[in-house]
Design an enzyme around this catalytic site. Structure first.
Site, PDB file in Angstrom:
ATOM      1  CE1 TYR A  72      -4.265   1.733   0.622  1.00 35.88           C
ATOM      2  CE2 TYR A  72      -2.708   3.366   1.429  1.00 35.88           C
ATOM      3  CZ  TYR A  72      -3.975   3.036   0.984  1.00 35.88           C
ATOM      4  OH  TYR A  72      -4.938   4.001   0.909  1.00 35.88           O
ATOM      5  CG  PHE A 124      -6.564  15.167 -25.339  1.00 34.05           C
ATOM      6  CD1 PHE A 124      -6.479  14.588 -26.589  1.00 34.05           C
ATOM      7  CD2 PHE A 124      -7.099  14.421 -24.299  1.00 34.05           C
ATOM      8  CE1 PHE A 124      -6.932  13.294 -26.804  1.00 34.05           C
ATOM      9  CE2 PHE A 124      -7.553  13.128 -24.503  1.00 34.05           C
ATOM     10  CZ  PHE A 124      -7.467  12.563 -25.752  1.00 34.05           C
ATOM     11  CG  ASP A 125     -11.191  14.466 -25.843  1.00 31.59           C
ATOM     12  OD1 ASP A 125     -10.060  14.193 -25.421  1.00 31.59           O
ATOM     13  OD2 ASP A 125     -12.006  13.592 -26.169  1.00 31.59           O
ATOM     14  CG  ASP A 215      -1.677  16.964 -22.328  1.00 36.12           C
ATOM     15  OD1 ASP A 215      -1.325  15.833 -21.940  1.00 36.12           O
ATOM     16  OD2 ASP A 215      -2.813  17.210 -22.768  1.00 36.12           O
ATOM     17  CB  ALA A 217      -0.360  11.730 -24.199  1.00 37.14           C
ATOM     18  CE  LYS A 258      -3.574   8.645 -25.234  1.00 34.98           C
ATOM     19  NZ  LYS A 258      -3.862   9.910 -24.604  1.00 34.98           N
ATOM     20  CG  HIS A 450     -16.224  12.310 -28.076  1.00 30.13           C
ATOM     21  ND1 HIS A 450     -16.036  13.236 -27.080  1.00 30.13           N
ATOM     22  CD2 HIS A 450     -15.185  11.456 -28.003  1.00 30.13           C
ATOM     23  CE1 HIS A 450     -14.915  12.948 -26.446  1.00 30.13           C
ATOM     24  NE2 HIS A 450     -14.376  11.875 -26.982  1.00 30.13           N
TER      25      HIS A 450
HETATM   26  C1  LIG Z   1      -4.823  10.663 -24.008  1.00 35.07           C
HETATM   27  C2  LIG Z   1      -4.529  12.045 -23.703  1.00 35.07           C
HETATM   28  C3  LIG Z   1      -4.991  12.632 -22.516  1.00 35.07           C
HETATM   29  C4  LIG Z   1      -5.894  11.917 -21.539  1.00 35.07           C
HETATM   30  O1  LIG Z   1      -5.358  10.727 -21.076  1.00 35.07           O
HETATM   31  P1  LIG Z   1      -6.249   9.443 -20.697  1.00 35.07           P
HETATM   32  O2  LIG Z   1      -5.248   8.441 -20.279  1.00 35.07           O
HETATM   33  O3  LIG Z   1      -7.018   9.048 -21.911  1.00 35.07           O
HETATM   34  O4  LIG Z   1      -7.161   9.834 -19.589  1.00 35.07           O
HETATM   35  C5  LIG Z   1      -4.640  13.945 -22.288  1.00 35.07           C
HETATM   36  N1  LIG Z   1      -3.903  14.638 -23.160  1.00 35.07           N
HETATM   37  C6  LIG Z   1      -3.440  14.108 -24.303  1.00 35.07           C
HETATM   38  C7  LIG Z   1      -2.602  14.914 -25.231  1.00 35.07           C
HETATM   39  C8  LIG Z   1      -3.734  12.792 -24.620  1.00 35.07           C
HETATM   40  O5  LIG Z   1      -3.298  12.267 -25.770  1.00 35.07           O
END
Ligand SMILES: *Cc1c(COP(=O)(O)O)cnc(C)c1O
Length: 458
Positions: A72, A124-125, A215, A217, A258, A450
């Site tokens: 933990y 990103f969304d 950000d 990913a 990713k 979406h």
């Molecule tokens: C995928 C992604 C996110 C969100 O991540 P999740 O793991 O899907 O919650 C945020 N920003 C970017 C640029 C992404 O590609």
């Protein structure tokens, strides 16, 4: 003769995929409310919905999974992850979360208040969702050229520094909790950001005393493009480039699904001890204790290996070559997509492929449905459906582009699958004169619609 290219790995485990008929797919898509997210995966032949968490892990990662420490508090797997985060990104404070949007939730809870503005490049969304949910505003400062799908630019995901500086001048710094720089720029077509642009954005951030968030990913793909397209970096390793990119930032959020090459996970990391303390409370509330957050020990162990392996050139080269291959095949058929090919996906320019379907009837969604019916291939709409309604006027928003994204999972499909995708799209294109009507929305959520939206055919 020069030998052809071959991938730097071989395949140990395979997974069967199910074939279906056009009649079956026509029935299934109606049952799904014409939303590709509602399909069962066994109704799909080639799944290009996302490359997020859908990749194959390496033997070393599966080995690490068996070694995962599920304690933990203070698990050794946490310290393995923390170690690689320090080595790659030089960020001393890290909070594991269950995925990227959770990292946004934790960090933004500590940073954003109502009325704030967050400038960036095509947020990103989920990032935009977490900003707007807090009654703050995401301001898109992406370069104009990103909207011209046929224009070839080496770094088409960049921030227009003039637009950014206007925002920084217009609002007091108390109203700008951070600048959000997304590498690579997913929404603009998986397009990279140059080191020069990262530096320039960082200089503006310092000038106006606003922190910079990456950000991240697809940070490794971004580093690959810097190495292969930005001359000064040709001789640097991906890890060296990564360290430099993050040296300009104050904090990061990342979806490890990713470029982390794992099926689930994420984290936020930062340089400020004060911010870490503030965010820690939210991590404990929303995710879990500080040394596991939303992740199992075994997942953190696999991520530590994934981050190390996927910041080696050969891995990234194999992946990005396959995305380029799809682009080349589409060129042969004359199918327009966001040029040049992005790091993780090909984004088909739906307005050019289906010019007869009005935008009000969701052109890219229509193309996605046609491709599914044609060959059981599942892509995802990046257009008016994804853009949601304006939070104030509640009108539909029409972004500059209507794209159908075909994301290529890492190490999952062979080049034969890629050839099927291109041929299926060519078949849809051949029928473009017959495709004149699209769809109307019959059910939608107030935000991030979406995922759950349902349509009727017009
Ligand atoms: C995928 C992604 C996110 C969100 O991540 P999740 O793991 O899907 O919650 C945020 N920003 C970017 C640029 C992404 O590609």
């Amino acid at each position: 003769m020069k030998l052809p290219y071959a991938e730097p790995y071989k395949i140990k485990v395979i997974e069967p995929i199910t074939q279906s008929t056009r009649e079956e797919r026509e029935r299934w898509i109606v049952e799904a409310g014409y939303n590709l997210f509602n399909l069962r995966s066994d109704q799909v032949l080639i799944d290009l919905l996302t490359d997020s968490g859908t990749g194959s892990q390496s033997a070393a990662q599966w080995g690490a999974i068996m070694q995962g420490d599920e304690s933990y508090a203070g698990a050794s797997s946490f310290f393995e992850l923390k170690g690689i985060v320090e080595r790659l990104f030089d960020m001393p404070y890290m909070l594991p979360t269950h995925q990227g949007r959770a990292a946004e939730n934790v960090l933004f809870s500590a940073l954003i208040k109502e009325g704030d503005v967050i400038p960036g490049n095509s947020h990103f969304d989920t990032t935009k969702g977490h900003i707007e949910y807090r009654r703050a505003v995401a301001i898109d400062c992406t370069i104009e050229e990103a909207a011209d799908t046929q224009k070839e630019l080496p770094f088409k995901g960049e921030v227009d520094c003039k637009k950014l500086e206007e925002v920084l001048q217009k609002y007091p710094k108390q109203q700008i909790p951070f600048i959000c720089l997304t590498i690579t720029n997913n929404t603009a077509g998986g397009q990279p950001v140059s080191m020069q642009n990262i530096k320039d954005v960082s200089a503006l951030a310092k000038k106006y005393d606003v922190p910079l968030l990456l950000d991240s990913a697809r940070f490794a793909e971004n580093a690959y493009f810097i190495k292969t397209r930005e001359q000064r970096y040709a001789d640097k390793t991906i890890k060296e480039i990564t360290r430099e990119m993050f040296s300009y930032a104050d904090m990061m959020t990342i979806s490890a699904k990713k470029d982390g090459s794992v099926n689930m996970g994420g984290f936020c990391a930062m340089r400020s001890a004060e911010l870490y303390e503030k965010a820690s409370t939210f991590n404990i509330m929303y995710e879990g204790y500080l040394t596991y957050g939303g992740m199992c020990g075994r997942d953190m162990a696999a991520l530590a290996v994934g981050l190390d392996e996927n910041t080696e050139f050969a891995q990234l080269d194999a992946r990005i070559r396959q995305v380029e291959l799809l682009g080349k095949l589409l060129d042969n058929y004359g199918i327009p997509y966001q040029r040049p090919a992005g790091g993780h996906a090909i984004f088909i320019d739906a307005l050019k492929v289906l010019p007869n379907v009005p935008r009000e009837e969701f052109t890219a969604q229509t193309l996605g449905i046609e491709l599914y019916k044609e060959a059981g291939i599942r892509g995802v709409e990046i257009g008016a459906v994804l853009a949601d309604r304006d939070p104030v006027t509640r009108e539909n928003r029409y972004p500059k582009l209507e794209l159908l994204r075909l994301a290529i999972p890492r190490r999952v499909y062979t080049d034969n699958h890629i050839a099927v995708i291109a041929a299926a799209l060519a078949n849809v294109c051949e029928r473009k004169d017959e495709i004149v009507r699209g769809y109307k929305i019959v059910r939608e959520a107030p935000i991030m619609r979406h995922f759950t939206v349902r349509f009727e055919q017009l």
